[in-house]
Motif scaffolding. Sequence first.
Motif, PDB file in Angstrom:
ATOM      1  N   CYS A   1       0.827  -1.199   0.000  1.00  0.00           N
ATOM      2  CA  CYS A   1       0.000   0.000   0.000  1.00  0.00           C
ATOM      3  C   CYS A   1       0.866   1.254   0.000  1.00  0.00           C
ATOM      4  O   CYS A   1       0.644   2.180  -0.791  1.00  0.00           O
TER       5      CYS A   1
ATOM      6  N   GLN B   1      -5.385   3.378  -7.197  1.00  0.00           N
ATOM      7  CA  GLN B   1      -6.479   2.420  -7.058  1.00  0.00           C
ATOM      8  C   GLN B   1      -5.991   1.111  -6.448  1.00  0.00           C
ATOM      9  O   GLN B   1      -6.725   0.461  -5.703  1.00  0.00           O
ATOM     10  N   LYS B   2      -4.759   0.733  -6.720  1.00  0.00           N
ATOM     11  CA  LYS B   2      -4.190  -0.469  -6.081  1.00  0.00           C
ATOM     12  C   LYS B   2      -4.091  -0.258  -4.574  1.00  0.00           C
ATOM     13  O   LYS B   2      -4.418  -1.150  -3.788  1.00  0.00           O
TER      14      LYS B   2
ATOM     15  N   GLN C   1      -5.933   1.768  -2.849  1.00  0.00           N
ATOM     16  CA  GLN C   1      -7.311   1.786  -2.360  1.00  0.00           C
ATOM     17  C   GLN C   1      -7.846   0.370  -2.175  1.00  0.00           C
ATOM     18  O   GLN C   1      -8.540   0.084  -1.197  1.00  0.00           O
ATOM     19  N   ARG C   2      -7.512  -0.525  -3.101  1.00  0.00           N
ATOM     20  CA  ARG C   2      -7.988  -1.911  -2.979  1.00  0.00           C
ATOM     21  C   ARG C   2      -7.390  -2.593  -1.749  1.00  0.00           C
ATOM     22  O   ARG C   2      -8.059  -3.387  -1.091  1.00  0.00           O
TER      23      ARG C   2
ATOM     24  N   SER D   1      -9.294  -1.317   1.153  1.00  0.00           N
ATOM     25  CA  SER D   1     -10.607  -1.969   1.148  1.00  0.00           C
ATOM     26  C   SER D   1     -10.512  -3.371   1.730  1.00  0.00           C
ATOM     27  O   SER D   1     -11.400  -3.801   2.469  1.00  0.00           O
ATOM     28  N   GLU D   2      -9.468  -4.081   1.406  1.00  0.00           N
ATOM     29  CA  GLU D   2      -9.269  -5.427   1.949  1.00  0.00           C
ATOM     30  C   GLU D   2      -9.088  -5.379   3.465  1.00  0.00           C
ATOM     31  O   GLU D   2      -9.646  -6.199   4.191  1.00  0.00           O
TER      32      GLU D   2
ATOM     33  N   TYR E   1      -8.619   5.979   3.009  1.00  0.00           N
ATOM     34  CA  TYR E   1      -9.217   5.653   1.718  1.00  0.00           C
ATOM     35  C   TYR E   1      -9.775   6.916   1.053  1.00  0.00           C
ATOM     36  O   TYR E   1      -9.537   7.171  -0.130  1.00  0.00           O
TER      37      TYR E   1
END
Length: 134
Positions: free
Chosen positions: A29, A53-54, A56-57, A60-61, A84
Motif C-alpha cells: 500500500c 487504485q491499487k 485503495q484496494r 478496502s481489503e 481511503y
Amino acid sequence: MVNAAEAYKRNQVLNAPPEQLTLMLYNGCLKFIDEGTKAVTEKKYEDANTLLQKAQRIISEFRLTLNMDYEISHQLMPLYNYAYDRLVQGNIKSDTAQLNEAREIISELREAWVGAMKKARAEKGLGKGGNGYA
C-alpha cells in the motif's frame, strides 16, 4: 514461463503466516501511494490513477477483513475510511497533500503492526531470531 524472481515472490506469499501477509499488504500500500504520488507530480495521471487504485484496494481489503468483535477494529475502521477517502480525493484532484496524509496514516498503522508482531513474537519466546518477519 515464470522467472525465478516471480516464483520466489509467489512462494513467499503462499508460505507466509497471516501476520506477515498483513505486513506485506501495508508495504504494498505504501509503495503504491509513493509511486502514485510521484506519478501525480510528473503529471502521469493515468499511471497515478492505476497505482492509487491499487492502494485503495488494499485498504478496502483491510476494512473487509476487520473482525468487529474486537474494540481495536472499531478504532481502525475510521482510520482506514479516512485514509481511503484521502486517496480517492487526492487521486481525483491530483492533490499530493491528501495523498501524503493517507500515506502518513498507513505508515503509522504499519509501524504499530510491526510493534505488535514483535511483541507477539517475544511473548511466544521467539525473540528477534527465527524467520525474520518482525
